[in-house]
Design a protein around this motif. Structure first.
Motif, short mmCIF file in Angstrom:
data_model
loop_
_atom_site.label_atom_id
_atom_site.label_comp_id
_atom_site.label_asym_id
_atom_site.label_seq_id
_atom_site.Cartn_x
_atom_site.Cartn_y
_atom_site.Cartn_z
N GLY A 86 0.79 -1.24 0.00
CA GLY A 86 0.00 0.00 0.00
C GLY A 86 0.82 1.28 0.00
N THR A 89 -0.06 3.52 -2.91
CA THR A 89 -1.40 4.10 -2.66
C THR A 89 -1.27 5.31 -1.74
N GLN A 90 -0.46 5.19 -0.70
CA GLN A 90 -0.29 6.33 0.22
C GLN A 90 0.36 7.52 -0.50
N ASN A 93 -2.19 9.01 -2.97
CA ASN A 93 -3.25 9.75 -2.26
C ASN A 93 -2.75 11.10 -1.75
N PHE A 121 -3.00 -0.79 -10.68
CA PHE A 121 -2.84 0.16 -9.57
C PHE A 121 -3.72 1.40 -9.79
N HIS A 124 -7.42 0.69 -9.65
CA HIS A 124 -7.79 0.48 -8.25
C HIS A 124 -8.00 1.84 -7.53
N LEU A 125 -7.19 2.83 -7.93
CA LEU A 125 -7.31 4.16 -7.31
C LEU A 125 -8.51 4.96 -7.83
#
Ligand code: COA
Length: 160
Positions: A86, A89-90, A93, A121, A124-125
């Motif tokens: 993750g 992702t962090q 974001n 990826f 997914h976001l």
């Protein structure tokens, strides 16, 4: 499971960012390309540090295009040893949040058509694929352009 610190870009990590991202690129960028993004728009780029060592980075910019404000994710990479936890992702974001706070109408990026990890990826976001760019890269490969519309994401979450 690693718990890196996600923090805004700081110039002492420029060389480490180049090294990290270069490992995964099919075509090398000169250091000027990194400088172009990181010196002009440091506020949209973030790094992941584990015990002071760089293990991930996202490089982004934002500018006005006609009557829209467009955020652009130029580069994103996580050290191979730390993928699947993750961290990207962090990083994404954090960068997207900074762009939203600065009124981005849309956020776009390109990725190679056969980069399966990157495609899933970004999907997914919440990014959508909207264009195929033929022979976009120096190696002759095509790219997909993806887009994320913050307004749309807001109205989707408001309707949930
Ligand atoms: C793409 C990349 C940044 C993902 O980093 P990461 O930290 O492993 O990603 P995350 O753990 O945040 O993944 C979040 C989601 O993305 C998708 N995803 C990430 N890696 C994936 C892979 N190898 N295969 C399929 N889906 C993947 C999954 O849906 C995942 O959610 P899940 O773990 O619940 O299944 C990393 O693989 C990388 O650095 N690749 C090389 C550089 C690159 O291709 N950058 C993108 C081009 S701009």
């Amino acid at each position: 499971m690693p718990h890196p610190q996600i923090q805004p870009y700081s110039s002492e990590y420029l060389d480490d960012i180049c090294k990290l991202i270069e490992k995964d690129l099919s075509e090398p960028y000169s250091k000027y390309v990194y400088r172009y993004f990181l010196h002009q728009w440091p506020q949209y780029s973030y790094i992941a540090l584990l015990d002071g060592r760089l293990i991930g980075a996202i490089v982004s910019k934002q500018d006005a295009r006609k009557n829209r404000i467009r955020g652009y994710i130029a580069m994103l990479a996580v050290d191979k040893n730390y993928r699947g936890h993750g961290i990207a992702t962090q990083l994404a974001n954090a960068s997207i949040q900074a762009m939203r706070e600065n009124s981005a109408d849309e956020i776009v990026l390109e990725t190679e058509v056969d980069n399966e990890a990157a495609k899933s990826f970004y999907e997914h976001l919440g990014f959508s694929r909207y264009k195929r760019l033929y022979r976009y890269y120096l190696n002759g490969r095509d790219a997909f352009r993806y887009i994320f519309l913050p307004e749309k994401a807001l109205s989707i979450s408001a309707n949930k």
